[in-house]
Design a protein around this motif. Structure first.
Motif, PDB file in Angstrom:
ATOM      1  N   LYS A  14       0.840  -1.207   0.000  1.00  0.00           N
ATOM      2  CA  LYS A  14       0.000   0.000   0.000  1.00  0.00           C
ATOM      3  C   LYS A  14       0.872   1.251   0.000  1.00  0.00           C
ATOM      4  O   LYS A  14       0.629   2.188  -0.749  1.00  0.00           O
ATOM      5  N   ALA A  15       1.894   1.272   0.817  1.00  0.00           N
ATOM      6  CA  ALA A  15       2.806   2.420   0.863  1.00  0.00           C
ATOM      7  C   ALA A  15       3.564   2.561  -0.453  1.00  0.00           C
ATOM      8  O   ALA A  15       3.703   3.664  -0.985  1.00  0.00           O
ATOM      9  N   TRP A  16       4.039   1.460  -1.011  1.00  0.00           N
ATOM     10  CA  TRP A  16       4.796   1.479  -2.256  1.00  0.00           C
ATOM     11  C   TRP A  16       3.945   2.000  -3.406  1.00  0.00           C
ATOM     12  O   TRP A  16       4.440   2.688  -4.297  1.00  0.00           O
ATOM     13  N   LEU A  17       2.650   1.700  -3.390  1.00  0.00           N
ATOM     14  CA  LEU A  17       1.728   2.175  -4.428  1.00  0.00           C
ATOM     15  C   LEU A  17       1.178   3.570  -4.127  1.00  0.00           C
ATOM     16  O   LEU A  17       0.277   4.038  -4.803  1.00  0.00           O
ATOM     17  N   ASN A  18       1.689   4.214  -3.101  1.00  0.00           N
ATOM     18  CA  ASN A  18       1.288   5.558  -2.694  1.00  0.00           C
ATOM     19  C   ASN A  18      -0.120   5.597  -2.095  1.00  0.00           C
ATOM     20  O   ASN A  18      -0.891   6.511  -2.359  1.00  0.00           O
ATOM     21  N   TYR A  19      -0.455   4.625  -1.316  1.00  0.00           N
ATOM     22  CA  TYR A  19      -1.676   4.569  -0.508  1.00  0.00           C
ATOM     23  C   TYR A  19      -2.980   4.691  -1.310  1.00  0.00           C
ATOM     24  O   TYR A  19      -3.824   5.532  -1.017  1.00  0.00           O
ATOM     25  N   PRO A  20      -3.183   3.819  -2.297  1.00  0.00           N
ATOM     26  CA  PRO A  20      -4.452   3.860  -3.030  1.00  0.00           C
ATOM     27  C   PRO A  20      -5.599   3.320  -2.166  1.00  0.00           C
ATOM     28  O   PRO A  20      -5.376   2.588  -1.200  1.00  0.00           O
ATOM     29  N   ALA A  21      -6.845   3.686  -2.527  1.00  0.00           N
ATOM     30  CA  ALA A  21      -8.013   3.193  -1.786  1.00  0.00           C
ATOM     31  C   ALA A  21      -8.158   1.680  -1.956  1.00  0.00           C
ATOM     32  O   ALA A  21      -8.535   0.971  -1.022  1.00  0.00           O
ATOM     33  N   GLU A  22      -7.863   1.197  -3.145  1.00  0.00           N
ATOM     34  CA  GLU A  22      -7.938  -0.245  -3.429  1.00  0.00           C
ATOM     35  C   GLU A  22      -6.669  -0.670  -4.146  1.00  0.00           C
ATOM     36  O   GLU A  22      -6.112   0.086  -4.939  1.00  0.00           O
ATOM     37  N   PHE A  23      -6.221  -1.878  -3.862  1.00  0.00           N
ATOM     38  CA  PHE A  23      -5.038  -2.408  -4.523  1.00  0.00           C
ATOM     39  C   PHE A  23      -5.039  -3.926  -4.396  1.00  0.00           C
ATOM     40  O   PHE A  23      -5.746  -4.488  -3.577  1.00  0.00           O
ATOM     41  N   GLU A  24      -4.242  -4.554  -5.254  1.00  0.00           N
ATOM     42  CA  GLU A  24      -4.116  -6.005  -5.212  1.00  0.00           C
ATOM     43  C   GLU A  24      -2.676  -6.365  -4.914  1.00  0.00           C
ATOM     44  O   GLU A  24      -1.742  -5.729  -5.404  1.00  0.00           O
ATOM     45  N   TYR A  25      -2.498  -7.379  -4.107  1.00  0.00           N
ATOM     46  CA  TYR A  25      -1.162  -7.830  -3.744  1.00  0.00           C
ATOM     47  C   TYR A  25      -1.198  -9.322  -3.436  1.00  0.00           C
ATOM     48  O   TYR A  25      -2.254  -9.925  -3.284  1.00  0.00           O
ATOM     49  N   GLY A  26      -0.048  -9.880  -3.378  1.00  0.00           N
ATOM     50  CA  GLY A  26       0.085 -11.280  -3.000  1.00  0.00           C
ATOM     51  C   GLY A  26       1.384 -11.438  -2.232  1.00  0.00           C
ATOM     52  O   GLY A  26       2.139 -10.492  -2.063  1.00  0.00           O
ATOM     53  N   PHE A  27       1.643 -12.637  -1.785  1.00  0.00           N
ATOM     54  CA  PHE A  27       2.868 -12.880  -1.040  1.00  0.00           C
ATOM     55  C   PHE A  27       3.220 -14.354  -1.078  1.00  0.00           C
ATOM     56  O   PHE A  27       2.375 -15.208  -1.322  1.00  0.00           O
ATOM     57  N   THR A  28       4.483 -14.604  -0.875  1.00  0.00           N
ATOM     58  CA  THR A  28       5.004 -15.955  -0.780  1.00  0.00           C
ATOM     59  C   THR A  28       5.766 -16.044   0.537  1.00  0.00           C
ATOM     60  O   THR A  28       6.502 -15.128   0.889  1.00  0.00           O
ATOM     61  N   PHE A  29       5.550 -17.103   1.258  1.00  0.00           N
ATOM     62  CA  PHE A  29       6.283 -17.285   2.506  1.00  0.00           C
ATOM     63  C   PHE A  29       6.698 -18.747   2.611  1.00  0.00           C
ATOM     64  O   PHE A  29       6.124 -19.615   1.962  1.00  0.00           O
ATOM     65  N   PHE A  30       7.705 -18.980   3.401  1.00  0.00           N
ATOM     66  CA  PHE A  30       8.200 -20.334   3.575  1.00  0.00           C
ATOM     67  C   PHE A  30       7.524 -20.993   4.772  1.00  0.00           C
ATOM     68  O   PHE A  30       7.139 -20.326   5.722  1.00  0.00           O
ATOM     69  N   ALA A  46       3.157  -6.928  -5.759  1.00  0.00           N
ATOM     70  CA  ALA A  46       2.182  -5.862  -6.009  1.00  0.00           C
ATOM     71  C   ALA A  46       1.683  -5.969  -7.432  1.00  0.00           C
ATOM     72  O   ALA A  46       2.469  -6.129  -8.369  1.00  0.00           O
ATOM     73  N   LYS A  47       0.373  -5.888  -7.621  1.00  0.00           N
ATOM     74  CA  LYS A  47      -0.185  -5.875  -8.967  1.00  0.00           C
ATOM     75  C   LYS A  47      -0.238  -4.435  -9.439  1.00  0.00           C
ATOM     76  O   LYS A  47      -0.802  -3.571  -8.779  1.00  0.00           O
ATOM     77  N   THR A  48       0.396  -4.186 -10.594  1.00  0.00           N
ATOM     78  CA  THR A  48       0.411  -2.843 -11.155  1.00  0.00           C
ATOM     79  C   THR A  48      -0.123  -2.882 -12.579  1.00  0.00           C
ATOM     80  O   THR A  48      -0.269  -3.951 -13.173  1.00  0.00           O
TER      81      THR A  48
END
Length: 50
Positions: A14-30, A46-48
């Motif tokens: 969210k911070a990297w995208l400059n705090y948009p109201a809506e955004f899509e993201y994912g993550f990978t963890f071990f 981050a989906k851009t």
């Protein structure tokens, strides 16, 4: 680990995208086996439109 990664990535993306109201993201963890082997990191995605 999943919960911590989800929270961290949501805030970071969210911070990297400059705090948009809506955004899509994912993550990978071990998982536990990787953690025991010393692999302790997560990756945020981050989906851009670019």
């Amino acid at each position: 680990m999943e919960s911590r990664t989800r929270s961290f990535c949501a805030a970071s993306v969210k911070a990297w995208l400059n705090y948009p109201a809506e955004f899509e993201y994912g993550f990978t963890f071990f998982h536990q086996a990787e953690w025991k082997a010393g692999i302790r990191r997560s990756v945020c995605w981050a989906k851009t439109t670019k």
